[in-house]
Scaffold this active site. Structure first.
Site, PDB file in Angstrom:
ATOM      1  N   ASP A 431      22.648 -19.062  55.122  1.00  0.00           N
ATOM      2  CA  ASP A 431      22.277 -20.007  54.077  1.00  0.00           C
ATOM      3  C   ASP A 431      22.093 -21.414  54.644  1.00  0.00           C
ATOM      4  OD1 ASP A 431      22.098 -20.683  51.147  1.00  0.00           O
ATOM      5  OD2 ASP A 431      23.831 -21.914  51.675  1.00  0.00           O
ATOM      6  N   GLU A 484      17.510 -18.796  56.164  1.00  0.00           N
ATOM      7  CA  GLU A 484      16.924 -19.588  55.087  1.00  0.00           C
ATOM      8  C   GLU A 484      16.740 -20.992  55.655  1.00  0.00           C
ATOM      9  OE1 GLU A 484      17.767 -21.445  50.664  1.00  0.00           O
ATOM     10  OE2 GLU A 484      19.388 -21.027  52.041  1.00  0.00           O
TER      11      GLU A 484
END
EC number: 2.4.1.18
Length: 756
Positions: A431, A484
């Site tokens: 993330d 990401e």
């Protein structure tokens, strides 16, 4: 018999023990050789009487120097397995002596590897480990807290009193203690006293299980009991190249997929009833499903939809539901909201048995400030930077790991190996990678510090990510590591030995933004924004991209996917069908968030669950059927995935008909298999005689049509297929004259066995 040990020395040590300030209890306690005798000395707060039971003899222990230091003299080495009969508050019990086990648990090589940041299995030494030492059962505790003044183990079995079990300081900032009698399921924490006199109660950074929120204690848990049944899956996974496989991912949040009523009991595997874990305070009648219940309900559902993988939003232990799991406090523990670590192992095992891979979101970029967590762990900024300009995300209220510290980097890299090795996961999605790569991420001028070269790049984080990915693929060559990363940082998916970050997939955030911006437009204005749907092809081979419509796009006022679309309800559904079909035929692996597969109408709410009642309505059934068939079709057609990252796999037929908002292209595989023609019409205007060029004459079977009535469409199409004409267009001598339904995507396959 009393000893001749200097009275002042023992009194001083006793005072330090009573004040929880002693860092070397083994220098005083346990069996001590002294002037030809053996002195057994113990520390037993609140005890009124202690007897030593050794070799069939009972010896009364005296307290000559301090009221809670008891000792007895023996003529020979008592060994380690002697017992103590303790009387405290009128209650007598027998126990083994924690200070009988002086030898170090962490070996020299372990310490060396940890100090240089290369102990990939450090969890096998750190944390709380059930074991038997010379026939004595108990738990070995090991903690890294180099600047602590003293550390003690708190637990249910010592009344949460830090005086009972002070730990021994070892080299390298480590603390150790073996406590006989502590068992599986015992709750515990560490009491850490700092150099300036403050006292903190911390959960175990390496704890393998934690209490259900809002409680914050760690739980002694086993790592070696579960019997895996997925040997074939694991062997096949590590023998294949993940990038030339079909990958279609169902991203989901375990706590908000579906709830059960609180009066629906769940019985654990050992037959004991389990207390319900409420989904949210504002929803008192609903409880979370357990890992076994999710295995029974979620796995068949995802398999029926045709996905290849489940991606779980963070399941590492976290205290606050509203963080969605992205503010982790228990890095080595699956959250107890849904059950035990072994129940999560069984969930993954079931996924593999049903042909589903498991990806988890991994969050090495930051951590919360909760008092029981990593923040200011030993009274210093141990895991984080001390300067908030590089050590804090003010906008998120979280702290940033100090990647320059070897032991911190080791904590994270070993954690990555731990999840793959202990829970057999198949991939990670990291993330907020951009927040790690840039020192000025979400920071105004003056609130960040440049790197050693004067730049904004966080070179320490770069080296950490490279190390993590290198170690991951060294141990698990068939794994997925997905970034990401929302900027244009170069070489994200290039190997580390070529200077890349080492991921093998990257979310294509540019594609996602362009697509949603385009589809939110009134279709009659899309002609002015044709670049939105074509631009991605010009850079798609610069990285190994995954196309993702994630949870981030259906929260914080962004609406749900269906409501982003213009037009009436039929047009909204048709737009979603067209978007998903274009996504599935575009180069790149696929990810969509739960609820998108059937047209969820409300925004995602972490405290709620999905609107399953919508599936009683035909438009939503149709969307779900579309996703089912897209996945089935996708997996059966190697042209759609075999060469996702090779330019041969895609070729435009026409991307310039912006007046009609129509595009056409081919997907093919380099090995010479079948190839497909895709035509997309992104306006509500149908066309009965639309012509596209094709490279080979013959019959083209219509193998997919989003306007099919089974998906909620109007059933316009090409009667199952079309023959080519000798009509030159788009640079080809052969062409197809097609019927293009409104807001649709059609796919054709050339059939060489059928004549013109």
């Amino acid at each position: 018999m009393t000893t001749s040990v200097a009275l002042d020395w023992v009194v001083q040590d006793g005072q330090r023990l009573a004040e929880c300030r002693h860092d070397h209890p083994f220098s005083l306690l346990g069996p001590q050789s002294h002037e030809g005798q053996w002195i057994v000395r113990i520390w037993m707060p609140e005890a009124s009487q202690v007897e030593l039971l050794c070799d069939g003899r009972t010896t009364a222990m005296t307290t000559p120097n301090h009221s809670w230091i008891f000792e007895a003299a023996l003529n020979q080495d008592p060994g380690r397995t002697y017992q103590l009969r303790v009387k405290r508050a009128g209650i007598v019990h027998e126990q083994h002596d924690p200070w009988a086990f002086h030898d170090e648990w962490m070996g020299e090589m372990d310490r060396h590897l940890f100090a240089e940041g290369n102990h990939h299995h450090i969890w096998q030494r750190m944390g709380a480990h059930l074991m038997e030492r010379e026939g004595v059962e108990g738990v070995m505790f090991c903690l890294w807290a180099p600047r602590a003044c003293s550390v003690a183990v708190l637990g249910e079995l010592n009344g949460w009193d830090g005086r009972h079990h002070p730990m021994q300081r070892r080299q390298g900032g480590l603390w150790e203690l073996f406590i006989p009698g502590f068992k599986e399921g015992t709750l515990y924490k560490y009491e850490i006293r700092t150099q300036d006199g403050h006292c903190y109660q911390k959960a175990d950074p390496y704890g393998f299980q934690h209490e259900v929120r809002p409680a914050t204690s760690s739980v002694v848990a086993r790592l070696d009991r579960y019997q895996w049944q997925d040997e074939q899956w694991m062997r096949q996974r590590d023998s294949r190249n993940a990038l030339d496989q079909p990958i279609s991912v169902y991203e989901m949040h375990l706590g908000s997929w579906i709830h059960a009523a609180t009066d629906e009991p769940y019985i654990e595997l050992d037959g004991t009833p389990r207390a319900p874990v409420l989904a949210a305070d504002m929803k008192p009648g609903a409880r979370l499903l357990t890992y076994p219940e999710l295995a029974d309900q979620l796995i068949p559902y995802v398999k029926d939809r045709g996905f290849t993988h489940i991606e779980l939003m963070p399941i590492s232990e976290h205290p606050f539901d509203g963080s969605w799991g992205y503010q982790v406090t228990g890095w080595y523990a699956p959250t107890s909201r849904f059950g035990s670590p072994d129940e999560f192992r069984a969930f993954v095992d079931r996924c593999h048995a049903e042909g589903l891979g498991v990806i988890i979101d991994w969050v090495p970029g930051h951590f919360p400030k909760d008092g029981h967590g990593l923040a200011f762990f030993d009274g210093t900024h141990l895991y984080e930077h001390s300067d908030p300009r590089i050590g804090e995300h003010k906008e998120w209220g979280t702290l940033i790991f100090n990647y320059s510290r070897n032991e911190v980097r080791n904590f994270l890299v070993a954690n990555l190996v731990y999840w793959f090795e202990q829970f057999h996961i198949d991939g990670i999605r990291v993330d907020a990678v951009a927040s790690m790569l840039y020192r000025d991420y979400l920071r105004p001028d003056g609130e960040w510090i440049a790197n050693e070269d004067g730049g904004r790049e966080n070179t320490e984080a770069v080296r950490f990510l490279q190390q993590a990915n290198h170690v991951l693929f060294q141990h698990f060559p068939g794994a997925l590591s997905i970034a990401e990363e929302s900027t244009t940082w170069p070489m994200v998916t290039q190997p580390t030995d070529m200077g890349g970050l080492g991921f093998n997939l990257k979310w294509n955030m540019g594609w996602m933004h362009d697509m949603l911006d385009y589809f939110e437009l009134d279709p009659w204005f899309r002609q002015f924004h044709q670049n939105n749907i074509t631009f991605s092809i010009w850079y798609t081979y610069t990285e190994n991209f995954m196309l993702a419509l994630s949870h981030d796009e259906v929260v914080h006022g962004k609406s749900n996917l269906l409501h982003k679309m213009p037009g009436d309800d039929w047009q909204k559904c048709a737009n979603v069908r067209a978007l998903l079909a274009y996504m599935w035929t575009h180069p790149g692996k696929k990810t969509i968030f739960m609820g998108m597969e059937f047209g969820q109408r409300s925004e995602w709410n972490v405290w709620g669950d999905l609107q399953w009642e919508l599936l009683t309505h035909d438009p939503h059934k149709g969307l779900q059927k579309l996703v089912d068939d897209l996945n089935t079709f996708y997996k059966a057609e190697p042209a759609l995935w075999k060469d996702d990252f090779d330019q041969y796999g895609f070729q435009w037929i026409d991307c310039n008909d912006n007046r009609h908002s129509i595009i056409s292209f081919m997907r093919r595989e380099s090995s010479g298999g079948t190839w497909l023609v895709v035509v997309a019409n992104f306006t509500p205007q149908s066309h009965s005689n639309y012509r596209i060029g094709v490279p080979i004459g013959g019959y083209y079977e219509e193998v997919f049509n989003t306007d099919s009535s089974c998906y909620g469409g109007r059933n316009l199409g090409n009667m199952g297929g079309k023959n080519t004409d000798e009509f030159n267009i788009h640079g080809y001598e052969q062409s197809l004259e097609l019927c293009l339904p409104a807001l649709s995507v059609l796919v054709f396959r050339h059939d060489p066995k059928r004549s013109l």
